[in-house]
Design a protein around this motif. Structure first.
Motif, short mmCIF file in Angstrom:
data_model
loop_
_atom_site.label_atom_id
_atom_site.label_comp_id
_atom_site.label_asym_id
_atom_site.label_seq_id
_atom_site.Cartn_x
_atom_site.Cartn_y
_atom_site.Cartn_z
N HIS A 45 0.83 -1.20 0.00
CA HIS A 45 0.00 0.00 0.00
C HIS A 45 0.86 1.26 0.00
O HIS A 45 2.09 1.17 0.12
CB HIS A 45 -0.97 0.00 1.19
N ALA A 76 -8.25 2.11 -5.26
CA ALA A 76 -9.71 2.04 -5.23
C ALA A 76 -10.13 2.61 -3.88
O ALA A 76 -9.78 2.06 -2.84
CB ALA A 76 -10.19 0.61 -5.38
N VAL A 77 -10.86 3.72 -3.91
CA VAL A 77 -11.18 4.42 -2.66
C VAL A 77 -12.68 4.36 -2.40
O VAL A 77 -13.48 4.85 -3.21
CB VAL A 77 -10.71 5.89 -2.71
N ALA A 78 -13.06 3.75 -1.27
CA ALA A 78 -14.47 3.69 -0.88
C ALA A 78 -14.79 4.93 -0.05
O ALA A 78 -14.03 5.29 0.85
CB ALA A 78 -14.73 2.43 -0.06
N PRO A 81 -18.65 7.48 5.13
CA PRO A 81 -19.50 8.62 5.49
C PRO A 81 -18.77 9.56 6.45
O PRO A 81 -18.24 9.13 7.46
CB PRO A 81 -20.72 7.98 6.16
N GLY A 82 -18.69 10.83 6.09
CA GLY A 82 -18.00 11.82 6.92
C GLY A 82 -16.49 11.71 6.86
O GLY A 82 -15.78 12.40 7.58
N SER A 86 -11.10 10.03 2.33
CA SER A 86 -11.86 9.35 1.27
C SER A 86 -12.91 10.29 0.69
O SER A 86 -13.21 10.23 -0.51
CB SER A 86 -12.53 8.07 1.79
N ALA A 129 -8.93 -4.42 -3.39
CA ALA A 129 -7.89 -3.61 -4.05
C ALA A 129 -6.52 -4.31 -4.10
O ALA A 129 -5.99 -4.52 -5.20
CB ALA A 129 -7.80 -2.23 -3.41
N GLU A 241 -4.94 -8.45 5.88
CA GLU A 241 -4.80 -6.99 5.86
C GLU A 241 -6.13 -6.39 6.28
O GLU A 241 -7.16 -6.65 5.66
CB GLU A 241 -4.45 -6.53 4.45
N GLY A 244 -8.84 -0.98 8.77
CA GLY A 244 -9.39 -0.15 9.84
C GLY A 244 -9.05 1.30 9.61
O GLY A 244 -8.39 1.64 8.64
N PRO A 245 -9.55 2.19 10.49
CA PRO A 245 -9.20 3.61 10.38
C PRO A 245 -7.68 3.77 10.46
O PRO A 245 -7.01 3.04 11.16
CB PRO A 245 -9.88 4.23 11.61
N THR A 246 -7.14 4.71 9.67
CA THR A 246 -5.69 4.95 9.68
C THR A 246 -5.39 6.44 9.79
O THR A 246 -6.28 7.27 9.65
CB THR A 246 -5.03 4.50 8.36
#
Ligand SMILES: Cc1cc2nc3c(=O)[nH]c(=O)nc-3n(C[C@H](O)[C@H](O)[C@H](O)COP(=O)(O)OP(=O)(O)OC[C@H]3O[C@@H](n4cnc5c(N)ncnc54)[C@H](O)[C@@H]3O)c2cc1C
Length: 250
Positions: A45, A76-78, A81-82, A86, A129, A241, A244-246
């Motif tokens: 990544h 590929a970016v999902a 929300p908020g 992204s 991805a 892999e 999670g939030p990064t």
């Protein structure tokens, strides 16, 4: 030499957005041209850094979906929300815009086409991805490694890379692709989550000793890895892999 390689991975590079495409209703394919980018190993990544005019920066990790290529990479970016990063990458960002990247990063969740053994890929949503990079690298290198992909998404409209994967599946000795839908379904089949039956039907048997790569949201990865272990797969051959939030802001 090793020091120079590490320094290279930690150096921020200017990246120009060269192409954008809506891959699904919630996911955008982002192609970046990057001078000084030497390619990557499938599964790795990058960190992406955004900088506001007032100097505020925000950094997040994104897997590389393209096959190894100098000067170019695809993400590929999902849309979360908020989501700060992204929301921009899959929102107002336009072709010609610039961001910064550093990498490639990661040394465990990787597959090299010269590895001959069977490869079992399991993805939840945009977790496809880095596995897509492996699928593409296999085709690019004409690798004979048997490869199967089991992919869980919400509904048929949420399939990433659907056309390309269908084409891969039609090749002689192509990748064997199975989709599982958690909500909507196809051809009257009932929605389902991956479970022992799905793993038994769609994945290589443990006796074939595949190397397994599992990627997606944390809960999905833990469920899928546990199903593989329950089916007799060696935990030492399961690589995971978690998306999670990064990242951080400054
Ligand atoms: C190694 C690695 C590779 C990754 N590769 C990809 C990739 O290829 N494509 C991709 O789309 N994402 C990927 N991610 C996730 C990505 O790094 C970001 O976490 C994600 O885009 C959300 O960032 P954001 O700034 O939009 O949201 P934030 O502003 O950070 O968060 C907004 C809200 O959403 C929650 N949240 C943050 N991230 C997630 C998440 N991933 N799932 C659910 N809720 C979340 C936060 O807790 C917060 O409440 C990867 C993560 C890792 C660790």
């Amino acid at each position: 030499m090793a020091g120079a390689a590490v320094l290279g991975r930690l150096t921020w590079l200017e990246a120009t957005v060269s192409d954008l495409a809506e891959e699904t209703p919630t996911t955008r394919r982002v192609t970046l041209d990057v001078d000084g980018w030497d390619g990557h190993v499938p599964g790795q990544h990058v960190d992406v850094r955004l900088t506001a005019p007032d100097g505020y920066t925000s950094t997040r990790s994104y897997s590389i979906a393209s096959a190894p290529t100098p000067r170019r990479l695809e993400l590929a970016v999902a849309r979360v929300p908020g989501g700060e990063v992204s929301g921009y990458l899959a929102g107002p960002m336009a072709e010609g815009d610039q961001v910064e990247v550093r990498g490639p990063l990661g040394g465990w969740f990787v597959w090299r086409p010269e590895e001959p053994g069977p490869v079992q890929l399991i993805a939840g949503g945009v977790g496809l991805a880095p596995l897509m990079s492996m699928v593409r690298a296999r085709a690019q290198a004409d690798s004979p490694a048997p490869m199967r992909l089991l992919c869980s998404v919400r509904d048929p409209a949420s399939r990433l890379y659907a056309r390309e994967l269908a084409q891969q599946g039609r090749q002689p000795d192509g990748v064997d692709v199975t989709w599982v839908y958690t909500r909507g379904s196809e051809n009257g089949a009932l929605p389902r989550r991956i479970d022992p039956h799905v793993v038994q039907d769609a994945a290589f048997a443990a006796s074939e000793s595949p190397t397994c790569y599992v990627c997606g949201p944390t809960g999905f990865v833990e469920t899928a890895a546990a199903l593989l272990v329950d089916a007799g797969h060696d935990p030492g051959r399961i690589r995971a892999e978690r998306f999670g939030p990064t990242g951080g802001r400054s």
